[in-house]
Write an enzyme that holds these catalytic residues in place. Structure first.
Site, PDB file in Angstrom:
ATOM      1  N   GLY A  46       0.821  -1.194   0.000  1.00 43.15           N
ATOM      2  CA  GLY A  46       0.000   0.000   0.000  1.00 43.15           C
ATOM      3  C   GLY A  46       0.856   1.244   0.000  1.00 43.15           C
ATOM      4  O   GLY A  46       2.040   1.202   0.385  1.00 43.15           O
ATOM      5  N   GLN A  51       2.851  10.053   1.676  1.00 42.99           N
ATOM      6  CA  GLN A  51       4.174   9.400   1.686  1.00 42.99           C
ATOM      7  C   GLN A  51       5.043   9.857   0.522  1.00 42.99           C
ATOM      8  O   GLN A  51       6.259   9.684   0.562  1.00 42.99           O
ATOM      9  CB  GLN A  51       4.035   7.876   1.621  1.00 42.99           C
ATOM     10  CG  GLN A  51       3.476   7.253   2.887  1.00 42.99           C
ATOM     11  CD  GLN A  51       3.406   5.750   2.750  1.00 42.99           C
ATOM     12  OE1 GLN A  51       2.475   5.223   2.183  1.00 42.99           O
ATOM     13  NE2 GLN A  51       4.408   5.053   3.253  1.00 42.99           N
ATOM     14  N   CYS A  88       6.090  -0.400   7.257  1.00 40.37           N
ATOM     15  CA  CYS A  88       5.714   0.768   6.444  1.00 40.37           C
ATOM     16  C   CYS A  88       6.901   1.180   5.587  1.00 40.37           C
ATOM     17  O   CYS A  88       8.040   1.206   6.073  1.00 40.37           O
ATOM     18  CB  CYS A  88       5.309   1.915   7.366  1.00 40.37           C
ATOM     19  SG  CYS A  88       4.856   3.431   6.504  1.00 40.37           S
ATOM     20  N   LEU A  89       6.633   1.539   4.338  1.00 44.69           N
ATOM     21  CA  LEU A  89       7.701   1.988   3.440  1.00 44.69           C
ATOM     22  C   LEU A  89       8.377   3.256   3.968  1.00 44.69           C
ATOM     23  O   LEU A  89       9.530   3.523   3.661  1.00 44.69           O
ATOM     24  CB  LEU A  89       7.139   2.267   2.037  1.00 44.69           C
ATOM     25  CG  LEU A  89       6.598   1.051   1.277  1.00 44.69           C
ATOM     26  CD1 LEU A  89       5.862   1.503   0.027  1.00 44.69           C
ATOM     27  CD2 LEU A  89       7.714   0.077   0.940  1.00 44.69           C
ATOM     28  N   HIS A 130      -4.042   1.024   7.762  1.00 52.79           N
ATOM     29  CA  HIS A 130      -2.702   1.626   7.774  1.00 52.79           C
ATOM     30  C   HIS A 130      -2.632   2.805   6.797  1.00 52.79           C
ATOM     31  O   HIS A 130      -2.144   3.894   7.157  1.00 52.79           O
ATOM     32  CB  HIS A 130      -1.689   0.541   7.409  1.00 52.79           C
ATOM     33  CG  HIS A 130      -0.276   1.002   7.317  1.00 52.79           C
ATOM     34  ND1 HIS A 130       0.720   0.514   8.134  1.00 52.79           N
ATOM     35  CD2 HIS A 130       0.338   1.896   6.494  1.00 52.79           C
ATOM     36  CE1 HIS A 130       1.871   1.098   7.818  1.00 52.79           C
ATOM     37  NE2 HIS A 130       1.661   1.939   6.824  1.00 52.79           N
ATOM     38  N   GLU A 131      -3.118   2.592   5.578  1.00 53.50           N
ATOM     39  CA  GLU A 131      -3.019   3.653   4.560  1.00 53.50           C
ATOM     40  C   GLU A 131      -3.924   4.829   4.914  1.00 53.50           C
ATOM     41  O   GLU A 131      -3.559   5.989   4.715  1.00 53.50           O
ATOM     42  CB  GLU A 131      -3.344   3.111   3.176  1.00 53.50           C
ATOM     43  CG  GLU A 131      -2.420   1.997   2.683  1.00 53.50           C
ATOM     44  CD  GLU A 131      -0.935   2.281   2.854  1.00 53.50           C
ATOM     45  OE1 GLU A 131      -0.533   3.448   2.733  1.00 53.50           O
ATOM     46  OE2 GLU A 131      -0.181   1.334   3.136  1.00 53.50           O
ATOM     47  N   HIS A 134      -2.372   7.118   7.364  1.00 51.94           N
ATOM     48  CA  HIS A 134      -1.406   8.056   6.780  1.00 51.94           C
ATOM     49  C   HIS A 134      -2.082   9.386   6.406  1.00 51.94           C
ATOM     50  O   HIS A 134      -1.454  10.445   6.468  1.00 51.94           O
ATOM     51  CB  HIS A 134      -0.775   7.469   5.513  1.00 51.94           C
ATOM     52  CG  HIS A 134       0.422   6.592   5.752  1.00 51.94           C
ATOM     53  ND1 HIS A 134       1.560   7.050   6.374  1.00 51.94           N
ATOM     54  CD2 HIS A 134       0.672   5.301   5.430  1.00 51.94           C
ATOM     55  CE1 HIS A 134       2.458   6.064   6.418  1.00 51.94           C
ATOM     56  NE2 HIS A 134       1.936   4.987   5.866  1.00 51.94           N
TER      57      HIS A 134
END
Ligand code: NI
Length: 156
Positions: A46, A51, A88-89, A130-131, A134
């Site tokens: 995701g 981000q 997470c990225l 999670h997304e 953000h």
């Protein structure tokens, strides 16, 4: 299309609240295309617009069949709970156990301006949560029940 730079924990942009998309534009389509390419290259499941430095309510979620494009997404239903490992990225090298709903249904707009619903369990349910977090400046590390130790990460 272009690969976008993924911001890392510590960047202020990741802590800001993103604004809704008010109208579809060529710039938004470009953003979605670039996010698709960036997500694919990252190996993640995701990606949220903040981000990549864009404070708009836009996320991608790979549900295993396709990469969903969610514009102005909202969670409309949840069931149960799960406690699983999450990363997470934007927080490379760190993993933590989070508590999330076991099932999540979302409503969002697609790139054609049509609202649709999507749902998922397990990893997909975690990813929706999670997304969407953000978009409100929340990182998984904020609410993790605990972070994995280096030893646990090595054994993953
Ligand atoms: Ni993330």
């Amino acid at each position: 299309m272009a690969l976008l730079n993924i911001l890392k924990e510590g960047e202020e942009t990741l802590r800001k609240v993103s604004r809704p998309v008010e109208k579809l534009s060529p710039r938004l389509i470009q953003l979605l295309d670039d996010m698709q390419e960036t997500l694919k290259a990252s190996g993640g499941v995701g990606l949220a617009a903040p981000q990549v430095g864009i404070l708009r309510r836009v996320v991608l979620v790979d549900n295993g069949e396709q990469v969903l494009e969610l514009i102005n997404p909202e969670i409309i239903e949840t069931k149960g709970t799960q406690e699983e490992c999450e990363g997470c990225l934007s927080v490379p090298g760190k993993w933590g156990i989070t508590r999330r709903p076991a099932y999540v249904k979302v409503r969002a707009m697609n790139r054609k301006g049509k609202y649709y619903e999507a749902d998922g369990t397990d990893l997909v349910a975690r990813c929706f949560c999670h997304e969407l977090d953000h978009l409100d400046g929340i990182l998984f590390t904020d609410n993790a029940l605990r972070m994995l130790t280096e030893e646990e990460i090595e054994n993953m």
